[in-house]
Design a protein around this motif. Structure first.
Motif, PDB file in Angstrom:
ATOM      1  N   ASP A  73       0.833  -1.204   0.000  1.00 60.70           N
ATOM      2  CA  ASP A  73       0.000   0.000   0.000  1.00 60.70           C
ATOM      3  C   ASP A  73       0.868   1.256   0.000  1.00 60.70           C
ATOM      4  OD1 ASP A  73      -2.405  -1.317  -0.098  1.00 60.70           O
ATOM      5  OD2 ASP A  73      -2.764  -1.264   2.065  1.00 60.70           O
ATOM      6  N   ALA A  74       1.992   1.185   0.732  1.00 56.56           N
ATOM      7  CA  ALA A  74       2.908   2.327   0.768  1.00 56.56           C
ATOM      8  C   ALA A  74       3.479   2.602  -0.623  1.00 56.56           C
ATOM      9  CB  ALA A  74       4.039   2.062   1.762  1.00 56.56           C
ATOM     10  N   VAL A  75       3.809   1.539  -1.360  1.00 57.56           N
ATOM     11  CA  VAL A  75       4.323   1.705  -2.723  1.00 57.56           C
ATOM     12  C   VAL A  75       3.240   2.297  -3.624  1.00 57.56           C
ATOM     13  CG1 VAL A  75       5.222   0.506  -4.742  1.00 57.56           C
ATOM     14  CG2 VAL A  75       6.022  -0.146  -2.469  1.00 57.56           C
ATOM     15  N   ARG A  76       2.015   1.802  -3.478  1.00 62.24           N
ATOM     16  CA  ARG A  76       0.904   2.356  -4.266  1.00 62.24           C
ATOM     17  C   ARG A  76       0.698   3.841  -3.983  1.00 62.24           C
ATOM     18  NH1 ARG A  76      -1.671  -2.431  -2.396  1.00 62.24           N
ATOM     19  NH2 ARG A  76      -1.818  -4.043  -4.005  1.00 62.24           N
ATOM     20  N   GLY A  77       1.022   4.237  -2.749  1.00 66.39           N
ATOM     21  CA  GLY A  77       0.881   5.636  -2.362  1.00 66.39           C
ATOM     22  C   GLY A  77       2.048   6.506  -2.795  1.00 66.39           C
ATOM     23  N   GLY A  78       3.033   5.895  -3.500  1.00 67.81           N
ATOM     24  CA  GLY A  78       4.136   6.694  -4.037  1.00 67.81           C
ATOM     25  C   GLY A  78       5.459   6.530  -3.319  1.00 67.81           C
ATOM     26  N   GLU A  79       5.509   5.683  -2.295  1.00 71.20           N
ATOM     27  CA  GLU A  79       6.758   5.516  -1.546  1.00 71.20           C
ATOM     28  C   GLU A  79       7.722   4.564  -2.257  1.00 71.20           C
ATOM     29  OE1 GLU A  79       6.610   4.575   2.557  1.00 71.20           O
ATOM     30  OE2 GLU A  79       4.992   5.973   3.030  1.00 71.20           O
ATOM     31  N   THR A  80       9.003   4.791  -1.996  1.00 71.46           N
ATOM     32  CA  THR A  80      10.030   3.811  -2.354  1.00 71.46           C
ATOM     33  C   THR A  80      10.320   2.994  -1.104  1.00 71.46           C
ATOM     34  OG1 THR A  80      11.077   5.146  -4.078  1.00 71.46           O
ATOM     35  CG2 THR A  80      12.437   3.471  -3.021  1.00 71.46           C
ATOM     36  N   VAL A  81      10.070   1.697  -1.185  1.00 76.58           N
ATOM     37  CA  VAL A  81      10.319   0.794  -0.063  1.00 76.58           C
ATOM     38  C   VAL A  81      11.500  -0.100  -0.426  1.00 76.58           C
ATOM     39  CG1 VAL A  81       9.398  -1.039   1.393  1.00 76.58           C
ATOM     40  CG2 VAL A  81       7.899   0.815   0.633  1.00 76.58           C
ATOM     41  N   ALA A  82      12.571  -0.006   0.322  1.00 75.71           N
ATOM     42  CA  ALA A  82      13.741  -0.859   0.108  1.00 75.71           C
ATOM     43  C   ALA A  82      13.653  -2.056   1.046  1.00 75.71           C
ATOM     44  CB  ALA A  82      15.023  -0.079   0.373  1.00 75.71           C
ATOM     45  N   MET A  83      14.080  -3.217   0.561  1.00 76.06           N
ATOM     46  CA  MET A  83      14.087  -4.410   1.395  1.00 76.06           C
ATOM     47  C   MET A  83      15.497  -4.978   1.464  1.00 76.06           C
ATOM     48  SD  MET A  83      12.154  -8.073   0.995  1.00 76.06           S
ATOM     49  CE  MET A  83      12.442  -9.327   2.261  1.00 76.06           C
ATOM     50  N   VAL A  84      15.942  -5.251   2.689  1.00 74.37           N
ATOM     51  CA  VAL A  84      17.246  -5.892   2.889  1.00 74.37           C
ATOM     52  C   VAL A  84      17.053  -7.109   3.792  1.00 74.37           C
ATOM     53  CG1 VAL A  84      18.527  -3.736   2.638  1.00 74.37           C
ATOM     54  CG2 VAL A  84      17.811  -4.474   4.918  1.00 74.37           C
ATOM     55  N   THR A  85      17.946  -8.076   3.637  1.00 76.51           N
ATOM     56  CA  THR A  85      17.987  -9.199   4.568  1.00 76.51           C
ATOM     57  C   THR A  85      19.258  -9.079   5.391  1.00 76.51           C
ATOM     58  OG1 THR A  85      18.982 -10.559   2.831  1.00 76.51           O
ATOM     59  CG2 THR A  85      16.598 -10.715   3.116  1.00 76.51           C
ATOM     60  N   ASP A  86      19.507 -10.041   6.253  1.00 75.97           N
ATOM     61  CA  ASP A  86      20.672  -9.930   7.138  1.00 75.97           C
ATOM     62  C   ASP A  86      21.986  -9.916   6.360  1.00 75.97           C
ATOM     63  OD1 ASP A  86      18.977  -9.840   9.278  1.00 75.97           O
ATOM     64  OD2 ASP A  86      19.310 -11.907   9.920  1.00 75.97           O
ATOM     65  N   ALA A  87      22.011 -10.612   5.228  1.00 75.08           N
ATOM     66  CA  ALA A  87      23.220 -10.631   4.401  1.00 75.08           C
ATOM     67  C   ALA A  87      22.896 -11.162   3.020  1.00 75.08           C
ATOM     68  CB  ALA A  87      24.296 -11.507   5.044  1.00 75.08           C
ATOM     69  N   GLY A  88      23.518 -10.581   2.008  1.00 77.67           N
ATOM     70  CA  GLY A  88      23.389 -11.103   0.659  1.00 77.67           C
ATOM     71  C   GLY A  88      22.116 -10.695  -0.060  1.00 77.67           C
ATOM     72  N   MET A  89      21.742 -11.523  -1.028  1.00 75.79           N
ATOM     73  CA  MET A  89      20.621 -11.238  -1.919  1.00 75.79           C
ATOM     74  C   MET A  89      19.289 -11.639  -1.282  1.00 75.79           C
ATOM     75  SD  MET A  89      19.423 -10.175  -4.835  1.00 75.79           S
ATOM     76  CE  MET A  89      20.806 -10.060  -5.981  1.00 75.79           C
ATOM     77  N   PRO A  90      18.360 -10.696  -1.103  1.00 76.95           N
ATOM     78  CA  PRO A  90      17.033 -11.048  -0.599  1.00 76.95           C
ATOM     79  C   PRO A  90      16.393 -12.131  -1.467  1.00 76.95           C
ATOM     80  CG  PRO A  90      17.302  -8.671  -0.623  1.00 76.95           C
ATOM     81  CD  PRO A  90      18.488  -9.246  -1.338  1.00 76.95           C
ATOM     82  N   ALA A  91      15.637 -13.014  -0.824  1.00 78.72           N
ATOM     83  CA  ALA A  91      14.881 -14.103  -1.477  1.00 78.72           C
ATOM     84  C   ALA A  91      15.701 -15.372  -1.677  1.00 78.72           C
ATOM     85  CB  ALA A  91      14.262 -13.678  -2.799  1.00 78.72           C
ATOM     86  N   VAL A  92      17.035 -15.302  -1.609  1.00 83.22           N
ATOM     87  CA  VAL A  92      17.845 -16.510  -1.778  1.00 83.22           C
ATOM     88  C   VAL A  92      18.073 -17.127  -0.394  1.00 83.22           C
ATOM     89  CG1 VAL A  92      20.017 -17.476  -2.625  1.00 83.22           C
ATOM     90  CG2 VAL A  92      18.950 -15.556  -3.821  1.00 83.22           C
ATOM     91  N   SER A  93      17.242 -18.116  -0.062  1.00 87.50           N
ATOM     92  CA  SER A  93      17.211 -18.711   1.280  1.00 87.50           C
ATOM     93  C   SER A  93      16.952 -17.650   2.345  1.00 87.50           C
ATOM     94  CB  SER A  93      18.521 -19.465   1.587  1.00 87.50           C
ATOM     95  OG  SER A  93      18.559 -20.678   0.877  1.00 87.50           O
ATOM     96  N   ASP A  94      16.235 -16.615   1.980  1.00 87.07           N
ATOM     97  CA  ASP A  94      15.899 -15.503   2.862  1.00 87.07           C
ATOM     98  C   ASP A  94      14.515 -14.984   2.466  1.00 87.07           C
ATOM     99  OD1 ASP A  94      18.004 -15.152   4.666  1.00 87.07           O
ATOM    100  OD2 ASP A  94      19.218 -14.064   3.205  1.00 87.07           O
ATOM    101  N   PRO A  95      13.896 -14.144   3.293  1.00 81.81           N
ATOM    102  CA  PRO A  95      12.633 -13.511   2.889  1.00 81.81           C
ATOM    103  C   PRO A  95      12.806 -12.704   1.604  1.00 81.81           C
ATOM    104  CG  PRO A  95      13.056 -13.160   5.225  1.00 81.81           C
ATOM    105  CD  PRO A  95      14.310 -13.746   4.642  1.00 81.81           C
TER     106      PRO A  95
END
Length: 226
Positions: A73-95
Motif C-alpha cells: 500500500d505504501a508503494v501504491r501511495g508513491g513511496e520507495t520501499v527498500a528491502m534488505v535481509t541480514d546478508a546477501g541477496m534477498p529471497a535466496v534462502s531468505d525472505p
C-alpha cells in the motif's frame, strides 16, 4: 496524482562491509522506509552508511504474509520501499520471494539490485566447474535424504552448492566419507570476512581436517559432479 512508488530488493554485504554497492547506498538513502529481516542486524550497517532516522520495518519469514499488504500500500501511495535481509541477496534462502510474487501478481513496480552473493562467491572460489551449477539451499536434516541429495549431486555434471551449519558439517562429511570417500568437496567458510577459508579435497580428507579443527562460522558446502 501520487508519484509512482517502487519496491526495491537491495543486496547487502555477506561479511565485508566494503562490498555494499554505490547503487545500493543510493537506494537506501532515497527510500521512504526500509524493510529489514532483522532491524537490529541492519541498523549498524545503515548507521555506518550515514543512514539514520529512516523508518525501519521488520519483515521476516514469520510476519511476511501479514506485513506485506501494508508495504505494498505504501508503494501504491508513491513511496520507495527498500528491502534488505541480514546478508546477501534477498529471497535466496531468505525472505523476499513473497514480495516479488505479490508485486508481479498485483502489477506493482519493483527492482532487484545486483550485489553480494555467498553462492556465486563460493562457486568461483571453489575452483569447481562454473559452466553448469545449481544451488539447493540447506541440505535436508534427515541423514537418509541428505545422502540421497549428495549422491545425486555427484552423479550429474557441474557443481552443486549448499548452505550448511557448522554443527552439522561433520555429520555431512561422515555420510559422504563412508559411502563416497573420494567425492570432491569444498568447504567455503566465513566468506569475505577476516577469517575466510576455502578447504578443498575429498570427503575423507575434509572429514579428517574438521575432526581436528571443528568448523565455525557461516559455511557454503560444494560438491563436484561428473
Amino acid at each position: 496524482m501520487s508519484t509512482p512508488g517502487r519496491f526495491v530488493l537491495v543486496p547487502t554485504p555477506i561479511g565485508n562491509m566494503g562490498d555494499i554497492t554505490l547503487r545500493a547506498i543510493e537506494v537506501l538513502k532515497e527510500a521512504n522506509r526500509i524493510a529489514c529481516e532483522d532491524t537490529r542486524h541492519s541498523a549498524p550497517l545503515l548507521s555506518k552508511l550515514g543512514i539514520t532516522g529512516k523508518p525501519l520495518v521488520s519483515l521476516h519469514d514469520h510476519n511476511e504474509v501479514r506485513r506485506l499488504p501494508e508495504l505494498l500500500d505504501a508503494v501504491r501511495g508513491g513511496e520507495t520501499v527498500a528491502m534488505v535481509t541480514d546478508a546477501g541477496m534477498p529471497a535466496v534462502s531468505d525472505p523476499g520471494y513473497r514480495v516479488v510474487q505479490a508485486c508481479i501478481e498485483q502489477g506493482i513496480p519493483f527492482e532487484v539490485l545486483p550485489g553480494p552473493s555467498a553462492v556465486l562467491t563460493a562457486l568461483v572460489g571453489s575452483g569447481f566447474p562454473v559452466h553448469a551449477f545449481r544451488f539447493l539451499g540447506f541440505l535436508p536434516i534427515k541423514k537418509g535424504k541428505r545422502l540421497s541429495v549428495l549422491e545425486e549431486s555427484l552423479s550429474i555434471e557441474g557443481t552443486s552448492i549448499f548452505f550448511e551449519s557448522p554443527h552439522r558439517l561433520l555429520s555431512t562429511l561422515e555420510l559422504l566419507a563412508e559411502k563416497l570417500p573420494d567425492a570432491p568437496c569444498c568447504v567455503a567458510r566465513e566468506l569475505t570476512k577476516k577469517f575466510e577459508t576455502y578447504h578443498r579435497g575429498t570427503a575423507a580428507e575434509l572429514l579428517a581436517h574438521f575432526q581436528v579443527h571443528p568448523p565455525k562460522g557461516e559455511i557454503v558446502f560444494l560438491v563436484k559432479g561428473e
